[in-house]
Design a protein around this motif. Structure first.
Motif, PDB file in Angstrom:
ATOM      1  N   ASN A  96      19.693 -33.229  67.257  1.00 10.52           N
ATOM      2  CA  ASN A  96      19.893 -32.639  65.933  1.00 10.52           C
ATOM      3  C   ASN A  96      20.827 -31.456  65.995  1.00 10.52           C
ATOM      4  N   GLY A  97      20.560 -30.601  66.989  1.00 11.77           N
ATOM      5  CA  GLY A  97      21.399 -29.425  67.144  1.00 11.77           C
ATOM      6  C   GLY A  97      22.843 -29.846  67.365  1.00 11.77           C
ATOM      7  N   PHE A  98      23.012 -30.886  68.181  1.00 11.69           N
ATOM      8  CA  PHE A  98      24.333 -31.419  68.486  1.00 11.69           C
ATOM      9  C   PHE A  98      25.019 -31.887  67.207  1.00 11.69           C
ATOM     10  N   GLU A  99      24.246 -32.634  66.383  1.00 14.45           N
ATOM     11  CA  GLU A  99      24.783 -33.188  65.143  1.00 14.45           C
ATOM     12  C   GLU A  99      25.108 -32.074  64.157  1.00 14.45           C
ATOM     13  N   GLY A 106      32.889 -29.827  61.300  1.00 14.90           N
ATOM     14  CA  GLY A 106      33.582 -30.695  60.346  1.00 14.90           C
ATOM     15  C   GLY A 106      33.840 -29.973  59.036  1.00 14.90           C
ATOM     16  N   GLU A 107      32.854 -29.191  58.608  1.00 18.31           N
ATOM     17  CA  GLU A 107      33.017 -28.462  57.343  1.00 18.31           C
ATOM     18  C   GLU A 107      34.188 -27.462  57.441  1.00 18.31           C
ATOM     19  N   THR A 108      34.218 -26.743  58.568  1.00 17.45           N
ATOM     20  CA  THR A 108      35.316 -25.787  58.760  1.00 17.45           C
ATOM     21  C   THR A 108      36.667 -26.501  58.744  1.00 17.45           C
ATOM     22  N   GLU A 109      36.718 -27.665  59.441  1.00 13.18           N
ATOM     23  CA  GLU A 109      37.977 -28.418  59.457  1.00 13.18           C
ATOM     24  C   GLU A 109      38.335 -28.897  58.055  1.00 13.18           C
ATOM     25  N   ASP A 165      23.043 -46.155  56.157  1.00 16.31           N
ATOM     26  CA  ASP A 165      22.006 -45.642  57.043  1.00 16.31           C
ATOM     27  C   ASP A 165      22.477 -45.514  58.488  1.00 16.31           C
ATOM     28  N   ASP A 166      23.676 -45.976  58.745  1.00 15.12           N
ATOM     29  CA  ASP A 166      24.122 -45.993  60.131  1.00 15.12           C
ATOM     30  C   ASP A 166      25.373 -45.130  60.316  1.00 15.12           C
ATOM     31  N   PRO A 167      25.204 -43.897  60.816  1.00 16.06           N
ATOM     32  CA  PRO A 167      26.358 -43.014  60.963  1.00 16.06           C
ATOM     33  C   PRO A 167      27.371 -43.551  61.977  1.00 16.06           C
ATOM     34  N   GLU A 168      26.916 -44.479  62.840  1.00 16.85           N
ATOM     35  CA  GLU A 168      27.847 -45.040  63.823  1.00 16.85           C
ATOM     36  C   GLU A 168      28.815 -46.005  63.146  1.00 16.85           C
ATOM     37  N   ASP A 169      28.429 -46.516  61.970  1.00 22.10           N
ATOM     38  CA  ASP A 169      29.255 -47.488  61.259  1.00 22.10           C
ATOM     39  C   ASP A 169      30.293 -46.723  60.438  1.00 22.10           C
ATOM     40  N   GLY A 193      49.722 -40.055  64.765  1.00 18.22           N
ATOM     41  CA  GLY A 193      50.733 -39.003  64.864  1.00 18.22           C
ATOM     42  C   GLY A 193      50.296 -37.711  64.184  1.00 18.22           C
ATOM     43  N   GLY A 194      49.026 -37.595  63.858  1.00 20.48           N
ATOM     44  CA  GLY A 194      48.513 -36.398  63.193  1.00 20.48           C
ATOM     45  C   GLY A 194      48.024 -35.355  64.181  1.00 20.48           C
ATOM     46  N   PRO A 195      47.478 -34.229  63.672  1.00 24.46           N
ATOM     47  CA  PRO A 195      47.088 -33.113  64.524  1.00 24.46           C
ATOM     48  C   PRO A 195      45.658 -33.176  65.083  1.00 24.46           C
ATOM     49  N   ALA A 196      44.783 -34.035  64.523  1.00 23.10           N
ATOM     50  CA  ALA A 196      43.361 -33.971  64.886  1.00 23.10           C
ATOM     51  C   ALA A 196      43.041 -34.853  66.090  1.00 23.10           C
ATOM     52  N   ASN A 197      42.353 -34.288  67.092  1.00 25.39           N
ATOM     53  CA  ASN A 197      41.926 -35.121  68.222  1.00 25.39           C
ATOM     54  C   ASN A 197      40.667 -35.895  67.839  1.00 25.39           C
ATOM     55  N   SER A 198      40.220 -36.776  68.734  1.00 26.72           N
ATOM     56  CA  SER A 198      39.134 -37.694  68.352  1.00 26.72           C
ATOM     57  C   SER A 198      37.839 -36.932  68.070  1.00 26.72           C
ATOM     58  N   GLN A 199      37.649 -35.780  68.763  1.00 23.59           N
ATOM     59  CA  GLN A 199      36.448 -34.975  68.486  1.00 23.59           C
ATOM     60  C   GLN A 199      36.496 -34.411  67.066  1.00 23.59           C
ATOM     61  N   GLN A 200      37.664 -33.966  66.640  1.00 22.44           N
ATOM     62  CA  GLN A 200      37.784 -33.409  65.292  1.00 22.44           C
ATOM     63  C   GLN A 200      37.609 -34.503  64.233  1.00 22.44           C
ATOM     64  N   ILE A 201      38.140 -35.692  64.511  1.00 22.32           N
ATOM     65  CA  ILE A 201      37.946 -36.814  63.579  1.00 22.32           C
ATOM     66  C   ILE A 201      36.451 -37.121  63.490  1.00 22.32           C
ATOM     67  N   GLN A 202      35.775 -37.109  64.666  1.00 24.20           N
ATOM     68  CA  GLN A 202      34.332 -37.356  64.694  1.00 24.20           C
ATOM     69  C   GLN A 202      33.599 -36.297  63.850  1.00 24.20           C
ATOM     70  N   ASP A 203      33.969 -35.031  64.001  1.00 27.74           N
ATOM     71  CA  ASP A 203      33.337 -33.954  63.227  1.00 27.74           C
ATOM     72  C   ASP A 203      33.528 -34.182  61.733  1.00 27.74           C
ATOM     73  N   LEU A 204      34.737 -34.585  61.346  1.00 30.23           N
ATOM     74  CA  LEU A 204      35.015 -34.827  59.918  1.00 30.23           C
ATOM     75  C   LEU A 204      34.164 -35.983  59.399  1.00 30.23           C
ATOM     76  N   VAL A 205      34.065 -37.049  60.200  1.00 30.71           N
ATOM     77  CA  VAL A 205      33.256 -38.206  59.803  1.00 30.71           C
ATOM     78  C   VAL A 205      31.798 -37.763  59.606  1.00 30.71           C
ATOM     79  N   GLU A 206      31.284 -36.970  60.567  1.00 29.17           N
ATOM     80  CA  GLU A 206      29.891 -36.514  60.470  1.00 29.17           C
ATOM     81  C   GLU A 206      29.698 -35.648  59.221  1.00 29.17           C
ATOM     82  N   TYR A 207      30.683 -34.814  58.938  1.00 27.48           N
ATOM     83  CA  TYR A 207      30.593 -33.938  57.766  1.00 27.48           C
ATOM     84  C   TYR A 207      30.576 -34.774  56.488  1.00 27.48           C
TER      85      TYR A 207
END
Ligand code: HEC
Ligand code: HEC
Length: 367
Positions: A96-99, A106-109, A165-169, A193-207
């Motif tokens: 949970n803490g991780f998420e 993600g919100e900041t981004e 119901d599936d955040p992985e989807d 060709g954009g600026p966001a790495n895969s971690q940032q894309i993941q954060d945005l998706v989670e947000y």
């Protein structure tokens, strides 16, 4: 290598220091107290003393030691299961803490880093942005400044990757973020060709995922928008199917739909942008070609496609097309609304006489 200072590390270092000091003190005191050797160590070994008898040894002494053994066994026997019972909770907590950290990054981004909120609205409810588009004018292509409508994102997972119901989807939303949405939204991810790495894309998706409104609320919002269109006297000649198309489909399947209307120019002369023909195709494929009937000979298949949407890299229809980007509307539109909009689309064909399986528009547009 640089190690982060953590509470555990600090506690560990303090314990280590205490043990070291204690050990040194012990060695010191031991050396001080040891007696000088005297005589034969057989007779006068310094550690010699009178020991208890066998009876005493095998009686109370043994029982005492055994009691301690049982006590320690009980402590281990109890603490291990308790640790085991608490472990899933601890793991969930860590997850949970991780998420939560990903969502807050993600919100900041979303708000500051990539300024998504400038276009999509701070509450994800949609907005608009200024952009320059090419439009044909008197046989030439001219550049025009327009206000372009931007879709809401607080319901995006009811359209794309529709297993809410599936955040992985999140394959489709991830692709949209990675590769952008021409002509207005640039690519955000490195693959596009954009600026966001895969971690940032993941954060945005989670947000985005954490900020979806309940499905009833999303349905109500779209139904309200529909009623507003329906109540507008300018639309009185339009069928429910056509209005549903304009509300849900035109932004992708009708050229320049999102910029339609009066557009003030820096030159001071306003330009009126009228959208292209309904279904002429834009980001989404053209829908006004007779090929649509080859693609979906049976209207039921077309309804089912519009209900589920395209699945990334999976072929659909008779001609086996398929990439991604077509949303599914099954979560937001009712069965009868799906039929209404599909039947409307099947009247758009440019080939006179080809009506395919399109039936008359039956059914009422319920919410
Ligand atoms: C310059 C304005 C702008 C910015 C900044 C922007 N978007 Fe978009 N976005 C759009 C537009 C416009 C569309 C719809 C595509 C179109 O109409 O051409 C869109 C579409 C989307 C979609 C697909 C939604 C749908 O239903 O079609 C997602 C998801 C999305 N944007 C997420 C983001 C995220 C996340 C960010 C920040 C990293 C972002 N956008 C930044 C303008 C923008
Ligand atoms: C976010 C943009 C978007 C919206 C909104 C959208 N579509 Fe699409 N549509 C697409 C894309 C992209 C494709 C092509 C999908 C592919 O190749 O995988 C497509 C394909 C289709 C096709 C198949 C065309 C063919 O020849 O294979 C139909 C039918 C269709 N859309 C109908 C609709 C209807 C009806 C709506 C509204 C209820 C709608 N679309 C809303 C983007 C959109």
């Amino acid at each position: 290598m640089i190690y982060a200072v953590t509470t555990e590390r600090t506690i560990g270092l303090v314990l280590f220091a205490i043990l070291m000091v204690g050990w040194i003190a012990y060695v010191f005191v031991n050396i001080r107290q040891s007696k000088a050797e005297q005589g034969s160590d057989v007779e006068l070994a310094p550690n010699r003393k009178v020991m208890p008898t066998d009876d005493e040894f095998e009686g109370p002494r043994l029982e005492q030691v055994q009691a301690w053994g049982v006590l320690f066994l009980a402590v281990i026997g109890l603490s291990l299961p308790i640790y085991w019972l608490l472990e899933p909770g601890r793991q969930d907590g860590a997850l949970n803490g991780f998420e939560e950290r990903a969502i807050s990054r993600g919100e900041t981004e979303f708000v500051e880093g990539f300024e998504c909120a400038n276009c999509h609205g701070a509450n994800l409810a949609g907005g608009s942005t200024q952009t320059i588009i090419d439009i044909p004018r008197n046989g030439e292509v001219v550049k025009v400044q327009v206000n372009w409508a931007v879709p809401s994102l607080n319901d995006v997972f009811y359209r794309f990757d529709t297993d809410i119901d599936d955040p992985e989807d999140s394959t489709e939303v991830r692709s949209i973020l990675n590769f952008g949405r021409a002509p207005v939204m640039p690519a955000w991810g490195l693959p596009g060709g954009g600026p966001a790495n895969s971690q940032q894309i993941q954060d945005l998706v989670e947000y985005l995922w954490a900020n979806q409104i309940p499905v009833e609320e999303a349905q109500q919002a779209w139904s309200d928008r529909f009623q507003t269109l329906r109540a507008d006297p300018e639309n009185s000649a339009k069928s429910n199917g056509e209005l549903l198309y304009e509300l849900h489909c035109a932004r992708c399947h009708t050229p320049q739909w999102s910029a339609a209307g009066n557009q003030p120019q820096p030159t001071g002369v306003d330009v009126e942008i009228s959208p292209g023909e309904n279904g002429a195709g834009a980001y989404g494929r053209p829908l006004n070609a007779s090929s649509l009937f080859e693609q979906f000979p049976d209207v039921a298949d077309q309804v089912s496609f519009v209900e589920k949407g395209a699945v990334q890299d999976a072929a659909y229809g008779e001609r086996g097309l398929g990439n991604y980007g077509m949303p599914g509307f099954g979560d937001i539109l009712s069965e009868s609304e799906l039929r209404l909009v599909v039947n409307y689309v099947r009247t758009l064909t440019q080939t006179p006489g080809v009506t395919g399986e399109a039936g008359p528009e039956t059914g009422e547009a319920s919410e």
